[in-house]
Design a protein around this motif. Structure first.
Motif, PDB file in Angstrom:
ATOM      1  N   ARG A  89       0.827  -1.212   0.000  1.00  0.00           N
ATOM      2  CA  ARG A  89       0.000   0.000   0.000  1.00  0.00           C
ATOM      3  C   ARG A  89       0.859   1.259   0.000  1.00  0.00           C
ATOM      4  NH1 ARG A  89      -5.052   1.850   0.899  1.00  0.00           N
ATOM      5  NH2 ARG A  89      -5.307   3.790   2.076  1.00  0.00           N
ATOM      6  N   GLU A  91       0.532   5.322   0.719  1.00  0.00           N
ATOM      7  CA  GLU A  91      -0.361   6.268   1.383  1.00  0.00           C
ATOM      8  C   GLU A  91      -0.345   7.658   0.746  1.00  0.00           C
ATOM      9  OE1 GLU A  91      -2.412   5.425   3.641  1.00  0.00           O
ATOM     10  OE2 GLU A  91      -1.638   3.483   4.332  1.00  0.00           O
ATOM     11  N   SER A  92       0.805   8.064   0.202  1.00  0.00           N
ATOM     12  CA  SER A  92       0.965   9.449  -0.221  1.00  0.00           C
ATOM     13  C   SER A  92       0.462   9.733  -1.631  1.00  0.00           C
ATOM     14  CB  SER A  92       2.448   9.855  -0.125  1.00  0.00           C
ATOM     15  OG  SER A  92       3.224   9.055  -1.006  1.00  0.00           O
TER      16      SER A  92
END
Length: 231
Positions: A89, A91-92
């Motif tokens: 994953r 996030e940014s």
């Protein structure tokens, strides 16, 4: 103890830097310097799928797009497929890149990410994103071969980069080049530097998704047969 294939790729990516001249209006983007999380997810990817010393065959693209490897640091992999298929994953950033859609549909039919990445390595002769400023001042994706002066300026760097890719542990008996126009320029580099014995050309995933989507399965089959040396 010798480094794994993946550790060598990580070292290669961490050391990527281009500071030589470019034609006016062109700019190089380095995701590994621009976003700390790109460096992190890239390392997770290569530790997960390349933690061995297997020799691999080379699929060679053009140069990363801003929404694929230009964000994730993983060729032909947007954040959607990085998370859903690879289990990593980010996030940014959240990106969708059409070349990634085709590539991962093909990989699924090949046998999945573990089987595919155990045998193949994907990267580019110029492994950083290139953008070009329009008359309106916007920056759009560019290919290394879009401008003759750009190609001339990048040529030596690209030959050196391909040699660095090969040193990771690649089989040079043949290379799979993605994109017919890309193949023209890879053949020029190969003629000059004697990098690969044979070149096999496949249609670029972006071209297939954009212009041949109704025939997508035909191209997936062609990829798999070619990669398995049936074609």
């Amino acid at each position: 103890m010798s480094k794994t294939f993946g550790e060598k790729v990580i070292d290669f990516n961490r050391g990527l830097h281009y500071s030589d001249a470019l034609p006016e209006d062109f700019m190089v983007l380095n995701p590994f310097m621009d976003n700390p999380e790109t460096l992190e997810v890239m390392q997770q990817f290569y530790h997960k799928f390349y933690y061995d010393s297997n020799q691999r065959k080379f699929l060679i693209g053009i140069n990363p797009s801003r929404h694929g490897a230009g964000v994730t640091g993983v060729p032909f992999t947007d954040t959607k497929r990085l998370e859903r298929v690879c289990g990593i994953r980010m996030e940014s950033a959240h990106t969708h890149e059409i070349s990634s859609v085709f590539m991962y549909d093909m990989i699924a039919e090949y046998g999945g990410v573990n089987a595919f990445y155990k045998q193949f390595y994907i990267n580019s002769p110029f492994p950083l994103a290139i953008v070009r400023r329009t008359k309106e001042g916007k920056y759009l994706n560019a290919n290394y071969y879009d401008d003759p002066t750009l190609f001339k300026m990048l040529k030596d760097f690209m030959i050196s980069t391909i040699k660095n890719h090969i040193s990771l542990g690649l089989d040079t008996s043949e290379v799979y080049v993605l994109g017919k126009k890309n193949a023209v320029f890879i053949q020029k580099l190969n003629k000059e530097a004697q990098l690969f014995d044979h070149i096999k050309v496949l249609e670029h995933p972006r071209y297939i998704q954009q212009y041949k989507s109704k025939e997508k399965q035909i191209y997936i089959d062609k990829y798999i047969l070619t990669l398995n040396n049936v074609l």
